[in-house]
Design a protein around this motif. Structure first.
Motif, mmCIF file in Angstrom:
data_model
loop_
_atom_site.group_PDB
_atom_site.id
_atom_site.type_symbol
_atom_site.label_atom_id
_atom_site.label_comp_id
_atom_site.label_asym_id
_atom_site.label_seq_id
_atom_site.Cartn_x
_atom_site.Cartn_y
_atom_site.Cartn_z
ATOM 1 N N LYS A 48 67.315 60.949 -32.307
ATOM 2 C CA LYS A 48 66.553 59.725 -32.068
ATOM 3 C C LYS A 48 65.835 59.869 -30.742
ATOM 4 O O LYS A 48 66.463 59.916 -29.684
ATOM 5 C CB LYS A 48 67.486 58.512 -32.069
ATOM 6 C CG LYS A 48 68.259 58.332 -33.360
ATOM 7 C CD LYS A 48 69.310 57.260 -33.239
ATOM 8 C CE LYS A 48 70.150 57.190 -34.518
ATOM 9 N NZ LYS A 48 70.881 58.470 -34.783
ATOM 10 N N VAL A 49 64.510 59.927 -30.833
ATOM 11 C CA VAL A 49 63.683 60.158 -29.656
ATOM 12 C C VAL A 49 62.826 58.924 -29.406
ATOM 13 O O VAL A 49 62.155 58.419 -30.311
ATOM 14 C CB VAL A 49 62.787 61.395 -29.846
ATOM 15 C CG1 VAL A 49 61.806 61.525 -28.689
ATOM 16 C CG2 VAL A 49 63.643 62.650 -29.964
ATOM 17 N N ALA A 50 62.856 58.425 -28.174
ATOM 18 C CA ALA A 50 62.044 57.272 -27.783
ATOM 19 C C ALA A 50 60.869 57.746 -26.939
ATOM 20 O O ALA A 50 61.033 58.570 -26.025
ATOM 21 C CB ALA A 50 62.884 56.275 -27.002
ATOM 22 N N LEU A 51 59.680 57.240 -27.241
ATOM 23 C CA LEU A 51 58.476 57.543 -26.470
ATOM 24 C C LEU A 51 58.186 56.358 -25.558
ATOM 25 O O LEU A 51 58.051 55.224 -26.017
ATOM 26 C CB LEU A 51 57.286 57.792 -27.401
ATOM 27 C CG LEU A 51 57.462 58.864 -28.476
ATOM 28 C CD1 LEU A 51 56.192 58.983 -29.312
ATOM 29 C CD2 LEU A 51 57.826 60.208 -27.858
ATOM 30 N N ALA A 84 48.980 56.011 -22.883
ATOM 31 C CA ALA A 84 49.680 57.281 -22.653
ATOM 32 C C ALA A 84 49.618 58.201 -23.860
ATOM 33 O O ALA A 84 49.825 59.409 -23.727
ATOM 34 C CB ALA A 84 51.139 57.001 -22.277
ATOM 35 N N GLY A 85 49.375 57.658 -25.077
ATOM 36 C CA GLY A 85 49.280 58.484 -26.277
ATOM 37 C C GLY A 85 50.464 58.344 -27.211
ATOM 38 O O GLY A 85 50.645 59.163 -28.113
ATOM 39 N N LYS A 86 51.273 57.304 -27.016
ATOM 40 C CA LYS A 86 52.498 57.167 -27.823
ATOM 41 C C LYS A 86 52.171 56.954 -29.312
ATOM 42 O O LYS A 86 52.703 57.656 -30.176
ATOM 43 C CB LYS A 86 53.325 55.988 -27.296
ATOM 44 C CG LYS A 86 53.725 56.133 -25.829
ATOM 45 C CD LYS A 86 54.558 54.976 -25.342
ATOM 46 C CE LYS A 86 53.811 53.663 -25.340
ATOM 47 N NZ LYS A 86 52.651 53.651 -24.412
ATOM 48 N N THR A 87 51.319 55.986 -29.605
ATOM 49 C CA THR A 87 50.965 55.721 -31.003
ATOM 50 C C THR A 87 50.221 56.900 -31.617
ATOM 51 O O THR A 87 50.334 57.173 -32.814
ATOM 52 C CB THR A 87 50.127 54.437 -31.102
ATOM 53 O OG1 THR A 87 50.918 53.336 -30.663
ATOM 54 C CG2 THR A 87 49.684 54.180 -32.532
ATOM 55 N N THR A 88 49.479 57.631 -30.787
ATOM 56 C CA THR A 88 48.766 58.820 -31.281
ATOM 57 C C THR A 88 49.748 59.842 -31.847
ATOM 58 O O THR A 88 49.453 60.500 -32.854
ATOM 59 C CB THR A 88 47.939 59.446 -30.150
ATOM 60 O OG1 THR A 88 47.011 58.489 -29.662
ATOM 61 C CG2 THR A 88 47.184 60.670 -30.638
ATOM 62 N N ASP A 106 68.614 59.213 -28.309
ATOM 63 C CA ASP A 106 69.329 60.373 -27.775
ATOM 64 C C ASP A 106 68.575 60.964 -26.587
ATOM 65 O O ASP A 106 69.185 61.449 -25.628
ATOM 66 C CB ASP A 106 69.489 61.439 -28.865
ATOM 67 C CG ASP A 106 70.312 60.946 -30.029
ATOM 68 O OD1 ASP A 106 71.340 60.286 -29.788
ATOM 69 O OD2 ASP A 106 69.926 61.201 -31.189
ATOM 70 N N ARG A 107 67.241 60.943 -26.690
ATOM 71 C CA ARG A 107 66.403 61.408 -25.585
ATOM 72 C C ARG A 107 65.232 60.446 -25.424
ATOM 73 O O ARG A 107 64.745 59.867 -26.396
ATOM 74 C CB ARG A 107 65.855 62.808 -25.864
ATOM 75 C CG ARG A 107 66.851 63.922 -25.674
ATOM 76 C CD ARG A 107 66.144 65.276 -25.740
ATOM 77 N NE ARG A 107 65.490 65.499 -27.020
ATOM 78 C CZ ARG A 107 64.512 66.400 -27.210
ATOM 79 N NH1 ARG A 107 64.084 67.139 -26.192
ATOM 80 N NH2 ARG A 107 63.990 66.563 -28.413
ATOM 81 N N ILE A 108 64.790 60.309 -24.196
ATOM 82 C CA ILE A 108 63.616 59.485 -23.896
ATOM 83 C C ILE A 108 62.523 60.417 -23.392
ATOM 84 O O ILE A 108 62.752 61.234 -22.491
ATOM 85 C CB ILE A 108 63.939 58.416 -22.835
ATOM 86 C CG1 ILE A 108 65.057 57.499 -23.346
ATOM 87 C CG2 ILE A 108 62.696 57.601 -22.491
ATOM 88 C CD1 ILE A 108 65.600 56.566 -22.282
ATOM 89 N N VAL A 109 61.341 60.322 -24.010
ATOM 90 C CA VAL A 109 60.202 61.145 -23.612
ATOM 91 C C VAL A 109 59.231 60.243 -22.850
ATOM 92 O O VAL A 109 58.686 59.288 -23.407
ATOM 93 C CB VAL A 109 59.508 61.766 -24.841
ATOM 94 C CG1 VAL A 109 58.286 62.568 -24.418
ATOM 95 C CG2 VAL A 109 60.480 62.636 -25.624
ATOM 96 N N VAL A 110 59.024 60.536 -21.588
ATOM 97 C CA VAL A 110 58.107 59.753 -20.766
ATOM 98 C C VAL A 110 56.725 60.398 -20.848
ATOM 99 O O VAL A 110 56.570 61.596 -20.574
ATOM 100 C CB VAL A 110 58.583 59.695 -19.304
ATOM 101 C CG1 VAL A 110 57.662 58.792 -18.481
ATOM 102 C CG2 VAL A 110 60.019 59.205 -19.232
ATOM 103 N N MET A 111 55.718 59.611 -21.236
ATOM 104 C CA MET A 111 54.369 60.124 -21.430
ATOM 105 C C MET A 111 53.399 59.436 -20.472
ATOM 106 O O MET A 111 53.561 58.260 -20.130
ATOM 107 C CB MET A 111 53.906 59.879 -22.878
ATOM 108 C CG MET A 111 54.740 60.582 -23.933
ATOM 109 S SD MET A 111 54.164 60.218 -25.610
ATOM 110 C CE MET A 111 52.486 60.875 -25.540
#
Length: 610
Positions: free
Chosen positions: A385-388, A394-398, A559-564
């Motif tokens: 489970k990855v959160a953007l 920032a490009g999250k929806t992209t 599980d991980r958070i991706v900062v964009m």
């Protein structure tokens, strides 16, 4: 890729429409109904022949009946005329039925073909195209074609046969008078050609202006709450009125040209009939032809004149249809930029549950100077489970858009289950994902139909189970007809939180290996959010999840958070670690996330995804 400007004109443009090219373009849709066309053609020929026989009947009535004072011949001729009338009536019925049937059938087929094609076009097409304009083409333009195919085209062919047959009978009756008539034909043809071209151009312009009206109407009515909230009714009335008046003015210009064309034809043709009567009358007086011959000739001359006048009117209809056909076939000519390769690579069964981005760069077609993603790299493991997270733009929806292959990356590789999506069938890729958008989509249908959108053919029990899992069952049972309740256009009968839970139930029912969440709980109150979070936890079990996170409750499930930021990955890790190591994440947490450890109480808001 074919693109539209503000007038929805794609490149490449198809050749300019003419009456003949209109017939050629539509012929492909008529071809499957050859038997009906043949029946209509036979009936049309029989009806035209019956009309032409009246001229000979008139000649016999005058010469053998009246002039010869022969009552028996008069009775016989009139009896034969009655039989011709019955034949004409039967042939006209047959022609009208089959021609109208063909018009309705071809119109329905063309609407389906255009709609089917539109569903294959990527979202980039609809960034430029106006929905109201597309709707105008799909409805108004196809209706115009229905009129032409089901009426005008038949009238054109019928009157062409009458004109040809009438000229042949005129030749058999009097060569001299016929030659005089034929000398006047160029005088009729020239204005038809010259004014017909102007009518076609104005017809296209008129249809474009009607499209402008439809587009503005569609936008205003769909956003009526915003219109009224800002007191914009007066301004919208003015703008709509301007568009209506422009459409009216363009239509009047077309009507003026067409009316002038018809008037010219009538003046020239019936003026020629007057000359014929004058010359023919002198021939009857001198005995060079009989009164019956002159009567028959005048009948055929009037028939030819009437037929040519009708054809000049029908040509105006055909020119309008040419403009409408051009607009429709422009839509069909747009090539989808996202399509399956000739030999698509199959996705593994069962799903491996892995996703990866490798140095992906992407620019939206409407914003070619700005990179929505730049050298974006991310690997998602099976069941992870990855959160953007990131600021607006920032490009999250992209990321979600590219996973669903709504667009293709300019460079880099995107893999789903280890397969490069560029070499896979887009439909197969999309069938791997269940999507819950931030702005929930509810169709103008019943609750059950909206949820069943996730899996066509699902039983009522499955639909209800999905709603129970999404904590939607309670409010659904309070609706007037329960699961059969019609929700209105865009789900206007539901609250924002209720629409979101319907969208979640749809994703639950879809039961797909990957789950994409665009802040699926953003529209819920605190109590509903807790219930839906529990439902999502069950939904996420055993699935690979990519979620856009605006709230702490969502972040903590990752599980991980991706900062964009600006289309790039700037940090990856769990929540607590990122608070210490990522200044951007710490700032977002302090401003946006509620209950962030060590952060001041902030406002529980959502910042826009891009």
């Amino acid at each position: 890729m074919a693109r539209f400007d503000t007038r929805l004109e794609p490149a490449p443009r198809i050749p300019p429409a003419t009456a003949l090219r209109t017939v050629a373009r539509v012929a492909g849709f008529i071809r499957p109904y050859r038997r009906q066309v043949l029946a209509a053609a036979v009936a049309l020929v029989v009806a035209a022949a019956a009309v032409l026989m009246f001229g000979q009947g008139l000649k016999f009535v005058i010469d053998r009946g009246f002039a010869a004072s022969n009552a028996a011949e008069l009775d016989r001729t009139l009896a034969l005329s009655l039989g011709v009338i019955v034949l004409l009536a039967l042939a006209t019925y047959t022609r009208f039925y089959f021609v109208s049937w063909i018009g309705e059938r071809v119109t329905a087929d063309l609407r389906r073909a255009v709609f089917d094609h539109l569903l294959d076009l990527p979202p980039s097409f609809f960034e430029d195209a106006r929905t109201g304009e597309v709707m105008s083409r799909l409805t108004n333009d196809t209706t115009m074609l229905d009129t032409v195919i089901g009426s005008s085209a038949s009238m054109a062919v019928r009157n062409a046969l009458l004109m040809i047959g009438g000229i042949a009978m005129m030749l058999a009756t009097s060569l001299k008078l016929t030659l005089l008539v034929l000398l006047g034909i160029p005088l009729v043809v020239v204005p038809i050609v010259l004014f017909g071209r102007k009518v076609r151009k104005l017809s296209r312009a008129s249809q474009d202006r009607v499209g402008d009206v439809s587009s503005f109407l569609d936008e205003s009515l769909h956003e009526i709450r915003v219109v009224q909230a800002y007191g914009h009714e007066g301004e919208d009335r003015r703008r709509f009125g301007e568009r209506v008046e422009v459409a009216f003015t363009t239509a009047v210009q077309r009507i003026r040209q067409r009316a002038f064309l018809v008037a010219c034809v009538i003046l020239l043709v019936f003026g020629a009939v007057g000359v014929i009567l004058w010359i023919g009358g002198h021939d009857v007086i001198t005995g060079r032809m009989s009164a019956g011959q002159l009567s028959a000739f005048v009948f055929y001359a009037i028939l030819v004149a009437s037929a040519s006048g009708t054809i000049s009117e029908v040509i105006g209809d055909l020119q309008r249809a040419a403009g409408a056909t051009e607009r429709l076939f422009e839509l069909l000519a747009v090539e989808p930029s996202i399509r399956a390769p000739a030999d698509p690579k199959p996705l593994p069964e069962p799903s491996h549950g892995t996703l990866s981005f490798a140095d992906v760069t992407f620019r939206y077609p409407s914003r070619p100077d700005h990179a929505a993603l730049a050298d974006f790299t991310l690997d998602v493991r099976a069941g992870e489970k990855v959160a953007l997270v990131g600021p607006s733009g920032a490009g999250k929806t992209t990321v979600l858009q590219l996973l669903m292959r709504f667009y293709d990356a300019a460079s880099g590789r995107i893999r789903v289950d280890g397969v490069d999506v560029a070499f896979a069938d887009p439909r197969a890729v999309r069938r791997r994902f269940a999507l819950v958008p931030q702005d929930p989509v509810v169709f103008a249908a019943s609750v059950a139909e909206n949820v069943r959108y996730g899996r066509i053919g699902a039983s009522d029990a499955d639909v209800e189970a999905a709603c129970i899992a999404a904590h939607a069952d309670g409010f659904v049972h309070r609706l007037p007809q329960g699961y059969a309740t019609h929700l209105g256009e865009r789900g206007v009968r539901l609250s924002g939180g209720q629409r979101q839970r319907i969208a979640i139930a749809r994703a639950i029912l879809a039961d797909r290996p990957f789950l994409l969440l665009d802040e699926a709980t953003s529209a819920l109150d605190a109590e509903s959010e807790r219930e839906v979070q529990l439902a999502l936890e069950r939904l996420m079990t055993g699935r690979t999840v990519v979620m856009i996170a605006h709230r702490l409750a969502t972040v903590r499930h990752a599980d991980r958070i991706v900062v964009m930021d600006e289309g790039r990955v700037v940090a990856i890790g769990p929540h607590d670690e990122l608070l210490r190591t990522s200044p951007l994440y710490a700032r977002l947490a302090s401003l946006q996330f509620v209950d962030a450890p060590g952060a001041p109480a902030g406002r529980d808001g959502a910042y826009a995804a891009a």
